[in-house]
Enzyme design. Structure first.
Site, PDB file in Angstrom:
ATOM      1  N   VAL A  81       7.650 -13.647 -77.407  1.00  0.00           N
ATOM      2  CA  VAL A  81       8.871 -14.330 -77.828  1.00  0.00           C
ATOM      3  C   VAL A  81      10.041 -13.451 -77.378  1.00  0.00           C
ATOM      4  CG1 VAL A  81       7.912 -15.660 -79.737  1.00  0.00           C
ATOM      5  CG2 VAL A  81       8.649 -13.331 -80.139  1.00  0.00           C
ATOM      6  N   CYS A  82      11.223 -14.018 -77.278  1.00  0.00           N
ATOM      7  CA  CYS A  82      12.316 -13.253 -76.686  1.00  0.00           C
ATOM      8  C   CYS A  82      13.656 -13.682 -77.242  1.00  0.00           C
ATOM      9  CB  CYS A  82      12.424 -13.508 -75.178  1.00  0.00           C
ATOM     10  SG  CYS A  82      11.061 -12.896 -74.219  1.00  0.00           S
ATOM     11  N   THR A  83      14.657 -12.844 -77.036  1.00  0.00           N
ATOM     12  CA  THR A  83      16.047 -13.257 -77.208  1.00  0.00           C
ATOM     13  C   THR A  83      16.767 -12.920 -75.908  1.00  0.00           C
ATOM     14  OG1 THR A  83      15.962 -12.729 -79.568  1.00  0.00           O
ATOM     15  CG2 THR A  83      18.150 -12.989 -78.581  1.00  0.00           C
ATOM     16  N   ARG A 272      15.991 -15.827 -85.261  1.00  0.00           N
ATOM     17  CA  ARG A 272      16.706 -14.696 -84.654  1.00  0.00           C
ATOM     18  C   ARG A 272      18.013 -15.177 -84.057  1.00  0.00           C
ATOM     19  NH1 ARG A 272      13.125 -14.284 -80.566  1.00  0.00           N
ATOM     20  NH2 ARG A 272      11.964 -15.973 -81.540  1.00  0.00           N
TER      21      ARG A 272
END
Ligand SMILES: *[C@@H]1O[C@H](CO)[C@@H](O)[C@H](O)[C@H]1NC(C)=O
Ligand SMILES: *[C@@H]1O[C@H](CO)[C@@H](O)[C@H](O)[C@H]1NC(C)=O
Ligand SMILES: *[C@@H]1O[C@H](CO)[C@@H](O)[C@H](O)[C@H]1NC(C)=O
Ligand SMILES: *[C@@H]1O[C@H](CO)[C@@H](O)[C@H](O)[C@H]1NC(C)=O
Ligand SMILES: *[C@@H]1O[C@H](CO)[C@@H](O)[C@H](O)[C@H]1NC(C)=O
Ligand SMILES: *[C@@H]1O[C@H](CO)[C@@H](O)[C@H](O)[C@H]1NC(C)=O
Ligand SMILES: *[C@@H]1O[C@H](CO)[C@@H](O)[C@H](O)[C@H]1NC(C)=O
Length: 334
Positions: A81-83, A272
């Site tokens: 998962v990422c931002t 997030r």
């Protein structure tokens, strides 16, 4: 959502305890045959772990048995998962940054309060400068053992990150089809690699990322060199659902993507996005820079126990800086 702390500030240059280490640079020569490109990296690398994993890259680019390519791509593309964020300052400079959060659900170490796989992966993060005729074509931050690219930049042209899109519209149907022999779709990380190697402008990259047929849905986040050049491309396997672009006239000076469609609410147990946007808003366009974007990505829970590395990119200067992260307690698991 759980906002554990105020927005980070003054955290750049990166330092202990929220940074575990710097990422080492390697050069890969694209003039060599694919099977020879990584030998220098292997020779240079003194960490045992890396020598163990790198042959897998070599094997993959030179024609590894399907089973193993599949394993490594599923491994990296499914548990990540990422931002990602692209922002423009008042002078039209574009900044692009990403937190790569890896290892979800793969074993929680209760004693140390860490994800087992995340910790194993941290020493495998490398920076690679890909050259032709001794000149940089592109640079990327890579996970050893994975042939695809999640983070990269073509200096002067564009920067690119990829975020996972977990969508019920049949993400894994494509992967199943691929296993069963229907191979017309592309691994998402292979597409980003091809674009970094061969696309020659922001627009060219945007077209390729919008049009290729994929094995699973994805978000591609693209930054450029000029005002307005920043977007989030929301992909199904077949189509592009949406291209969300910077637009100064609308006051949209940044676009930020985690793992949910930007027009939908994020899942309540994995938000997030709200804290990251809150901190971007608080920073304001007047004070945006690589340093202040790093502050945003260092704010919990945007920084969490899955966060493996943070990358900072600026196309106009050709900058790519990556840092291996740590999230000191108290810190959320994701
Ligand atoms: C990373 O490199 C910088 C500059 O070379 C150095 O000052 C810093 O201490 C290093 N950080 C870590 C965590 O090793
Ligand atoms: C917990 O961390 C310590 C110190 O880093 C390490 O020696 C130990 O192996 C870790 N425990 C587990 C179960 O991984
Ligand atoms: C690249 O640089 C190396 C060492 O500096 C040199 O030996 C080699 O001939 C150069 N190759 C090209 C294609 O310019
Ligand atoms: C990118 O932007 C920089 C700074 O504005 C400029 O010097 C450079 O020529 C641009 N590069 C390209 C390929 O447009
Ligand atoms: C980029 O283009 C070259 C020349 O057409 C081709 O040989 C190479 O395989 C391409 N790279 C990727 C990653 O597709
Ligand atoms: C941030 O600012 C944008 C634009 O004004 C607004 O739409 C958004 O709701 C704000 N988000 C947060 C979390 O403050
Ligand atoms: C601007 O950003 C820098 C770097 O994050 C930070 O140290 C500074 O406090 C910020 N300035 C203002 C006025 O917010």
């Amino acid at each position: 959502y759980l906002q554990l702390e105020d927005c980070g500030s003054g955290m750049y240059p990166p330092k202990i305890p929220t940074v575990k280490g710097n990422v080492t640079w390697y050069t890969v020569n694209l003039d060599l045959a694919p099977s020879e490109r990584w030998t220098q990296v292997i020779k240079d690398k003194n960490t045992e772990l890396i020598t163990m994993e790198l042959p897998l890259i070599v094997a993959a680019v030179s024609g590894i048995p399907l089973g193993e390519i599949m394993l490594f791509n599923i491994f990296y593309e499914v548990f990540t998962v990422c931002t990602s964020v692209v922002a423009e300052d008042f002078n039209g400079n574009i900044y692009h940054a990403q937190n790569l959060d890896f290892g979800l659900f793969m074993g929680w170490d209760r004693q140390n309060k860490t994800w087992t796989l995340t910790e194993k992966l941290k020493p495998l993060v490398v920076n690679v400068n890909f050259q032709r005729g001794n000149k940089t074509v592109f640079k990327s931050t890579n996970l050893a053992g994975y042939v695809g690219m999640l983070t990269g930049i073509r200096p002067g042209e564009f920067s690119l990150t990829m975020n996972e899109r977990f969508n019920v519209d049949g993400g894994y149907v494509g992967i199943l089809e691929w296993i069963l022999g229907r191979r017309d779709g592309m691994w998402m990380g292979f597409l980003t690699r091809k674009v970094l190697e061969n696309a020659t402008s922001y627009e060219d990259a945007k077209d390729q990322l919008s049009q290729a047929k994929l094995l699973a849905p994805a978000y591609f986040i693209l930054g450029g060199n000029r005002t307005g050049q920043g977007c989030v491309i929301t992909r199904t396997r077949i189509n592009t659902l949406d291209i969300w672009e910077l637009d100064m006239k609308l006051g949209r000076w940044y676009v930020l993507e985690t793992n949910y469609d930007h027009w939908e609410k994020p899942m309540i147990f994995d938000d997030r996005r709200t804290p990251a946007m809150k901190c971007m808003n608080q920073t304001t366009q007047a004070n945006i820079s690589l340093a202040s974007v790093y502050d945003v990505l260092s704010t919990k829970p945007v920084l969490n126990k899955l966060t493996t590395y943070t990358s900072l990119m600026e196309v106009s200067t050709g900058t790519l800086e990556s840092y291996i992260r740590d999230c000191p307690n108290p810190c959320t698991p994701w």
